[in-house]
Write a protein that holds these residues in place. Sequence first.
Motif, mmCIF file in Angstrom:
data_model
loop_
_atom_site.group_PDB
_atom_site.id
_atom_site.type_symbol
_atom_site.label_atom_id
_atom_site.label_comp_id
_atom_site.label_asym_id
_atom_site.label_seq_id
_atom_site.Cartn_x
_atom_site.Cartn_y
_atom_site.Cartn_z
ATOM 1 N N THR A 124 0.935 -1.321 -0.012
ATOM 2 C CA THR A 124 -0.141 0.026 -0.072
ATOM 3 C C THR A 124 1.017 1.200 -0.096
ATOM 4 O O THR A 124 0.475 2.239 -0.394
ATOM 5 C CB THR A 124 -0.911 0.013 1.270
ATOM 6 N N MET A 129 -0.938 4.887 -1.472
ATOM 7 C CA MET A 129 -2.240 5.221 -1.101
ATOM 8 C C MET A 129 -2.290 6.096 0.320
ATOM 9 O O MET A 129 -1.161 5.954 1.111
ATOM 10 C CB MET A 129 -2.810 3.626 -0.434
ATOM 11 N N SER A 130 -3.215 6.721 0.609
ATOM 12 C CA SER A 130 -3.399 7.514 1.648
ATOM 13 C C SER A 130 -3.757 6.672 2.878
ATOM 14 O O SER A 130 -3.919 5.394 2.893
ATOM 15 C CB SER A 130 -4.757 8.337 1.812
ATOM 16 N N SER A 132 -6.262 6.380 5.181
ATOM 17 C CA SER A 132 -7.574 5.690 5.301
ATOM 18 C C SER A 132 -7.676 4.840 3.768
ATOM 19 O O SER A 132 -8.206 3.788 4.231
ATOM 20 C CB SER A 132 -8.672 6.951 5.012
ATOM 21 N N GLN A 133 -7.325 5.097 2.821
ATOM 22 C CA GLN A 133 -7.397 4.215 1.644
ATOM 23 C C GLN A 133 -6.613 2.705 2.056
ATOM 24 O O GLN A 133 -7.033 1.717 1.599
ATOM 25 C CB GLN A 133 -6.682 4.678 0.269
ATOM 26 N N ARG A 134 -5.336 2.935 2.558
ATOM 27 C CA ARG A 134 -4.640 1.815 2.695
ATOM 28 C C ARG A 134 -5.509 1.031 3.957
ATOM 29 O O ARG A 134 -5.401 -0.236 3.540
ATOM 30 C CB ARG A 134 -3.416 2.349 3.663
ATOM 31 N N ARG A 137 -9.363 -0.320 2.057
ATOM 32 C CA ARG A 137 -9.215 -0.893 1.122
ATOM 33 C C ARG A 137 -8.327 -2.311 0.875
ATOM 34 O O ARG A 137 -8.744 -3.309 0.179
ATOM 35 C CB ARG A 137 -8.770 0.161 -0.114
#
Length: 244
Positions: A124, A129-130, A132-134, A137
């Motif tokens: 990630t 990835m940010s 939160s995305q990490r 997701r």
Amino acid sequence: MTDNFEALGRALPQIIDGVLMTLQLTAGGALLAFVVAIGLGLLARFDNILLRGIARTIIELFRGTSLLVQLFFIFFVMPLPPFNIEIPAVLAGTIALGLNYGAYGAEVVRGSINSVDAGQWEATTALSMSRSQRMWRVIFPQAWVLMIPSLNNLLIQLLKGTAVVYLITIVDLTAELNKLRVQTDVFFAYTLGLLIYFAIAYALTLAMNALETRAKHRLGQGGKWRDTITTTPIPDMKGAGQAA
């Protein structure tokens, strides 16, 4: 024995009401416990020492004190000065169950997230990835599969924990069984109670096992729901490396 079944027939509407109350407390407590577990579990992983310290304090407070004492505090102490907050019995029971088992669940969440393979975190980062995305997701879906068996155990414990709420005037299944005992006998009443609690617990277990199977399918790990009827799915992270 005939007299026992006749007494059961007369008490059946009240026992059904008691079962419904137990289910209501279980559902409400489980929902609150889930929110508390996710919130505190994630907060306990923060780099900020203040936020992490607050989370750890709350977790240890509710894990380290009795559910019964917490229940009495919320129902009997909160209406007194300096709080002056009167909480209805059902809501008090729900809050006590949710906070107590949510604290245990927070450790499940934190531990499961920490158990995700380090390569997934590195992937990630490589994908830029940010935070939160990490988490939502990639990391959390894999940790979720690991959480479910332990959360299932806590859910069953929460169901059984509802038995203490009759002490704050809530008429649940245990309270109705106590009334039935007077009309029949100890063996008959509490054997019936064992069977009812077992039926509810087994239904919850099947639902959680199905949820685990679905979560594993989303990660491409296969598995069939019918296998969960007699066995508990074992988390298999072989396919997790493909998730990132």
